[in-house]
Motif scaffolding. Structure first.
Motif, PDB file in Angstrom:
ATOM      1  N   ALA A 195       0.836  -1.208   0.000  1.00  0.00           N
ATOM      2  CA  ALA A 195       0.000   0.000   0.000  1.00  0.00           C
ATOM      3  C   ALA A 195       0.864   1.249   0.000  1.00  0.00           C
ATOM      4  CB  ALA A 195      -0.929  -0.007   1.211  1.00  0.00           C
ATOM      5  N   ALA A 196       0.369   2.300  -0.633  1.00  0.00           N
ATOM      6  CA  ALA A 196       1.150   3.538  -0.747  1.00  0.00           C
ATOM      7  C   ALA A 196       1.106   4.366   0.529  1.00  0.00           C
ATOM      8  CB  ALA A 196       0.631   4.364  -1.919  1.00  0.00           C
ATOM      9  N   ASN A 197      -0.050   4.447   1.174  1.00  0.00           N
ATOM     10  CA  ASN A 197      -0.199   5.361   2.314  1.00  0.00           C
ATOM     11  C   ASN A 197       0.778   5.102   3.453  1.00  0.00           C
ATOM     12  OD1 ASN A 197      -2.132   6.989   1.185  1.00  0.00           O
ATOM     13  ND2 ASN A 197      -3.871   5.968   2.158  1.00  0.00           N
ATOM     14  N   PRO A 198       0.951   3.839   3.908  1.00  0.00           N
ATOM     15  CA  PRO A 198       1.909   3.626   5.000  1.00  0.00           C
ATOM     16  C   PRO A 198       3.318   4.081   4.638  1.00  0.00           C
ATOM     17  CG  PRO A 198       0.533   1.693   4.696  1.00  0.00           C
ATOM     18  CD  PRO A 198       0.274   2.595   3.532  1.00  0.00           C
ATOM     19  N   ARG A 199       3.758   3.790   3.427  1.00  0.00           N
ATOM     20  CA  ARG A 199       5.108   4.201   2.996  1.00  0.00           C
ATOM     21  C   ARG A 199       5.212   5.727   2.949  1.00  0.00           C
ATOM     22  NH1 ARG A 199       8.583  -0.298   0.682  1.00  0.00           N
ATOM     23  NH2 ARG A 199       7.127  -1.961   0.160  1.00  0.00           N
ATOM     24  N   PHE A 200       4.171   6.374   2.413  1.00  0.00           N
ATOM     25  CA  PHE A 200       4.205   7.831   2.299  1.00  0.00           C
ATOM     26  C   PHE A 200       4.291   8.477   3.681  1.00  0.00           C
ATOM     27  CE2 PHE A 200       1.948  11.894   2.389  1.00  0.00           C
ATOM     28  CZ  PHE A 200       2.711  12.618   1.486  1.00  0.00           C
ATOM     29  N   SER A 221      12.574   2.611  -2.019  1.00  0.00           N
ATOM     30  CA  SER A 221      12.220   1.209  -1.818  1.00  0.00           C
ATOM     31  C   SER A 221      10.782   0.944  -2.260  1.00  0.00           C
ATOM     32  CB  SER A 221      12.387   0.847  -0.334  1.00  0.00           C
ATOM     33  OG  SER A 221      11.935  -0.463  -0.081  1.00  0.00           O
ATOM     34  N   ALA A 222       9.879   1.883  -1.949  1.00  0.00           N
ATOM     35  CA  ALA A 222       8.482   1.730  -2.344  1.00  0.00           C
ATOM     36  C   ALA A 222       8.334   1.742  -3.855  1.00  0.00           C
ATOM     37  CB  ALA A 222       7.639   2.843  -1.726  1.00  0.00           C
ATOM     38  N   ILE A 223       9.003   2.677  -4.500  1.00  0.00           N
ATOM     39  CA  ILE A 223       8.899   2.807  -5.956  1.00  0.00           C
ATOM     40  C   ILE A 223       9.487   1.584  -6.647  1.00  0.00           C
ATOM     41  CG2 ILE A 223       9.691   4.155  -7.944  1.00  0.00           C
ATOM     42  CD1 ILE A 223       9.508   6.645  -6.063  1.00  0.00           C
ATOM     43  N   LEU A 224      10.635   1.100  -6.143  1.00  0.00           N
ATOM     44  CA  LEU A 224      11.254  -0.091  -6.720  1.00  0.00           C
ATOM     45  C   LEU A 224      10.383  -1.328  -6.529  1.00  0.00           C
ATOM     46  CD1 LEU A 224      15.006   0.412  -5.697  1.00  0.00           C
ATOM     47  CD2 LEU A 224      14.055   0.437  -8.022  1.00  0.00           C
ATOM     48  N   ALA A 225       9.589  -1.315  -5.446  1.00  0.00           N
ATOM     49  CA  ALA A 225       8.704  -2.454  -5.179  1.00  0.00           C
ATOM     50  C   ALA A 225       7.431  -2.394  -6.016  1.00  0.00           C
ATOM     51  CB  ALA A 225       8.353  -2.500  -3.696  1.00  0.00           C
ATOM     52  N   GLY A 226       7.302  -1.337  -6.827  1.00  0.00           N
ATOM     53  CA  GLY A 226       6.140  -1.226  -7.692  1.00  0.00           C
ATOM     54  C   GLY A 226       4.955  -0.512  -7.074  1.00  0.00           C
ATOM     55  N   VAL A 227       5.187   0.192  -5.958  1.00  0.00           N
ATOM     56  CA  VAL A 227       4.108   0.967  -5.334  1.00  0.00           C
ATOM     57  C   VAL A 227       4.021   2.300  -6.069  1.00  0.00           C
ATOM     58  CG1 VAL A 227       3.212   1.965  -3.202  1.00  0.00           C
ATOM     59  CG2 VAL A 227       4.564  -0.142  -3.120  1.00  0.00           C
ATOM     60  N   ASN A 228       3.085   2.419  -6.969  1.00  0.00           N
ATOM     61  CA  ASN A 228       2.972   3.604  -7.818  1.00  0.00           C
ATOM     62  C   ASN A 228       2.053   4.639  -7.189  1.00  0.00           C
ATOM     63  OD1 ASN A 228       4.595   2.522  -9.923  1.00  0.00           O
ATOM     64  ND2 ASN A 228       2.855   1.258 -10.561  1.00  0.00           N
TER      65      ASN A 228
END
Length: 254
Positions: A195-200, A221-228
């Motif tokens: 999910a994007a929100n926790p990372r953001f 790390s989020a972007i590399l994991a495919g979290v767009n």
């Protein structure tokens, strides 16, 4: 976007055709109204609900559908009227009670909203939406410390719910406890890594703590994991801007 528009247009044609059926049952008419509501056409939905008996498909579902339409149109007083009329006949179910509380809150009647949500939690201690609505109510009223306490109650009931962890992290932020907020956001990432929100929010908290390198690592790390998510990329750019002077100073000193 275009396929979605085509699908909605096709759905409207089907619904319009169904409404012209001479022997359409009241239940089917209600379901057509509900379908319009799902397409965010609340005025049409309410018009259809008005042609259906209040007991179809049952009093609670009918009142909830009407009140929800009024809330979506910003007619909170009308939603309160509908739900209070239902409450006069028998106790509200969880969905109706939460919607009534939200309607009270939207009209500034915080005490009434608070009382309903507290009653809900006493009767249904695992009602997630009552917790979330109560936390929002207290935060909107500026009672941040109380909101944080309720959020902690919620995490005790839902320890591995990412949304609850994020909400408690937000309340920790409101009372200035950024390190505690960071721990909650980090736990939310562990529970829901895709999910994007926790990372953001984790990266944003590091940013607020001036730990731009940690924020950058989380975002990359989020972007590399495919979290767009556009917010992730925007915050990453902000981190890079903050880190650039530091990197330049290091190059000059070497």
């Amino acid at each position: 976007m275009l396929p979605k528009q085509h699908q909605e247009r096709a759905a409207r044609l089907v619904l319009e055709g169904l409404q012209r059926c001479a022997h359409l049952s009241q239940l089917n008419r209600f379901n057509i109204g509900w379908a319009y509501g799902r397409m965010n056409d609340f005025k049409t939905a309410l018009g259809i609900f008005a042609t259906v008996d209040e007991g179809v498909p049952d009093p609670e579902t009918h009142a909830y559908a009407v009140a929800l339409g009024e809330v979506e149109l910003g007619e909170y007083a009308l939603a309160i009227k509908v739900l209070k009329s239902l409450e006069d006949k028998h106790p509200l179910n969880a969905d109706c009670a939460n919607l009534l509380a939200v309607s009270y809150a939207k009209t500034g009647q915080y005490q009434q909203a608070y009382a309903i949500l507290r009653q809900q939690l006493e009767a249904r201690p695992r009602d997630l939406y009552s917790y979330l609505n109560l936390i929002t109510l207290l935060s909107d009223a500026g009672q941040f410390a109380e909101a944080q306490k309720v959020a902690t109650e919620a995490t005790a009931v839902f320890p591995r719910n990412a949304e609850v962890l994020i909400v408690r992290g937000a309340t920790e932020t409101l009372v200035g406890r950024l390190h505690e907020a960071r721990a909650d956001f980090s736990s939310a990432v562990a529970v829901s890594p895709g999910a994007a929100n926790p990372r953001f929010f984790l990266a944003l908290t590091d940013y607020r703590l001036n730990d731009f390198a940690a924020a950058k690592t989380t975002l990359q790390s989020a972007i590399l994991a495919g979290v767009n998510n556009a917010d992730l990329e925007y915050l990453l750019a902000e981190c890079m801007l903050k880190l650039e002077p530091t990197q330049s100073a290091k190059r000059l000193g070497s």
